[in-house]
Design an enzyme around this catalytic site. Structure first.
Site, PDB file in Angstrom:
ATOM      1  N   SER A 278      44.585  26.086  46.897  1.00 36.45           N
ATOM      2  CA  SER A 278      45.015  27.843  47.187  1.00 36.45           C
ATOM      3  C   SER A 278      46.565  27.133  47.255  1.00 36.45           C
ATOM      4  CB  SER A 278      44.384  28.694  48.058  1.00 36.45           C
ATOM      5  OG  SER A 278      45.700  29.041  48.501  1.00 36.45           O
ATOM      6  N   GLU A 291      34.836  29.005  37.101  1.00 38.69           N
ATOM      7  CA  GLU A 291      35.450  30.241  36.888  1.00 38.69           C
ATOM      8  C   GLU A 291      35.932  30.762  35.024  1.00 38.69           C
ATOM      9  OE1 GLU A 291      37.693  32.216  40.416  1.00 38.69           O
ATOM     10  OE2 GLU A 291      36.703  29.993  40.698  1.00 38.69           O
TER      11      GLU A 291
END
Ligand code: ARG
Length: 457
Positions: A278, A291
């Site tokens: 992140s 994802e």
């Protein structure tokens, strides 16, 4: 301004923004190699059938090779004025070898030409999808074998149901991909068909030999009706359907991996290569690839939907709408090949957290069915056994313990047939390994399953 192939009929001016809208060269240029291959087969057939001279054929074939070379070197500027790959190649050919290049299109239309290019393209891509599926299947077998004994919770309704082997869970996907592969192989029968020689709609007056081009291009069959040949797009729809089932399967396994990777589950750890961090939260390790596969499934579904809508109201035969069959398909092919490769790498480098799974499986009620079955073996009707176990589960929940934590007295208070062998019966390993039915989750059955999978792959 250069003259159009159909210039004879036209006197009005062409507007660039209209040409831009009409053109497909931006995306059908990927068909260059196949278009040239088809043209060479056509030219050779024309010469063999005495429709053009051998000399003209040599000039044309040589010219086509040169078009390809020049294009590869970036020396040809694709132009919307020439609309699509076919007209751009023909234009480049005539520039290189002169008016004799104009003989190439004898007895052929762009309608059978594009159909030929697309059949060749779809065949090539489907073969490589099949190969990628097979590679993934091998990786599934590998991870299943490496973790053959690892037990994990099996879910229904995403609630713990019964313990299963991790290898059994992974192998379930093997069989899905087997069906996907078969679907692709079956579709090949209808993809591997030559439309060349159908002309624009009705065939041609020239004495062509369709068998010859069929063979030269390596097709297994040819269309028996010229109108069907130029208007059929079923094989694209079929391919997209097949691709979509592959994507749906990849998306489902992605969803599982995402859950398995969560802090809550921690069943597996993905390698750094297939995860990202992140920009803000230093602790994060995100399953982005999984994802994305899940997300991209939306795209490929869109391609299938637009293809179905595209042909829905089309009268025979060719309609320009059909030019819209390409971008979605090309994109879906790139997407599925990418997704298969990513999934393969992700699974291949994934760590299965055996200890964590062991702890998980010992702290739930997924062995409750086992206790009920135990009572059934002692001649208690299943309904009554279900009730007894249900009450015990509730008792455990209220006292913050699991079935294995109950004392023998507590068990016997619930049902007098319960004996001390119950503790072994309730252990996850026993629960799993007693499921010896064919296709069940016992180690023995899973080994048998893997053996068979290896035989048929
Ligand atoms: N670019 C066209 C397509 O992709 C090729 C066929 C054009 N045929 C025609 N009659 N305009 O469909």
């Amino acid at each position: 301004m250069s003259k159009k192939a159909w210039g004879g009929r036209f006197s009005g001016e062409a507007l660039e923004w209209v040409e831009e809208f009409n053109a497909s060269i931006h995306f059908d240029k990927v068909l260059l190699d196949l278009d040239i291959k088809g043209s060479i087969a056509h030219a050779e057939m024309l010469a063999d059938c005495g429709i053009i001279s051998a000399e003209d054929k040599d000039t044309i074939v040589d010219g086509l090779h040169r078009v390809k070379e020049e294009a590869d070197k970036g020396n040809i500027e694709w132009d919307v004025k020439h609309e699509d790959i076919h007209m751009n190649v023909e234009h480049a050919l005539i520039e290189l070898i002169g008016p004799v290049g104009g003989k190439l299109h004898t007895g052929r239309s762009r309608n059978d030409q594009i159909a030929t290019d697309m059949h060749l393209y779809v065949k090539e891509q489907v073969l490589s999808i099949i190969q990628s599926i097979e590679e993934l299947q091998n990786t599934i077998i590998k991870i299943a074998e490496e973790n053959i004994h690892v037990i994990m919770p099996g879910y229904t309704h995403l609630q713990r149901a019964q313990p299963i082997l991790f290898s059994h869970h992974m192998m379930a996907y093997f069989w899905m991909f087997k069906r996907d592969k078969e679907r692709m192989q079956d579709a090949l029968k209808r993809i591997d068909v030559s439309p060349l020689g159908a002309g624009a709609i009705s065939g041609t007056t020239f004495n062509i030999d369709r068998e010859m081009t069929k063979k030269a291009l390596g097709f297994g069959d040819l269309y028996h009706n010229s109108m069907d040949a130029v208007s059929d797009r079923d094989y694209i729809i079929e391919t997209l359907s097949g691709i979509n089932l592959v994507m749906i399967h990849l998306s489902r396994i992605s969803e599982e991996i995402i859950f398995w990777m969560s802090e809550e589950a921690k069943f597996v750890t993905l390698s750094d290569t297939f995860t990202t961090g992140s920009s803000m939260m230093p602790q994060k390790k995100n399953p982005d690839m999984a994802e994305l596969i899940r997300g991209k499934t939306g795209r490929t579904t869109g391609a299938l939907m637009s293809m179905l809508m595209l042909v829905k109201g089309l009268p025979l035969t060719y309609n320009k709408d059909m030019q819209e069959d390409k971008e979605g398909l090309f994109d879906a092919v790139t997407t599925v090949l990418g997704a298969l490769k990513i999934m393969n790498g992700m699974i291949d480098t994934m760590t299965v957290n055996e200890e964590r799974l062991e702890q998980t499986i010992n702290e739930d009620f997924s062995n409750a069915t086992e206790l009920a079955d135990y009572l059934v073996e002692k001649n208690v009707p299943f309904r009554d056994a279900h009730e007894v176990v249900g009450k015990l589960v509730l008792k455990c929940i209220n006292s913050n313990q699991y079935l294995k934590d109950l004392s023998l007295e507590e068990f016997q208070a619930a049902n007098r047939f319960i004996e001390k062998d119950i503790y072994d019966v309730l252990s996850p390993k026993t629960v799993v390994d007693r499921r010896l039915s064919y296709g069940g989750t016992s180690t023995e059955s899973v080994k048998q399953q893997i053996k068979y999978a290896k035989e048929i792959i």
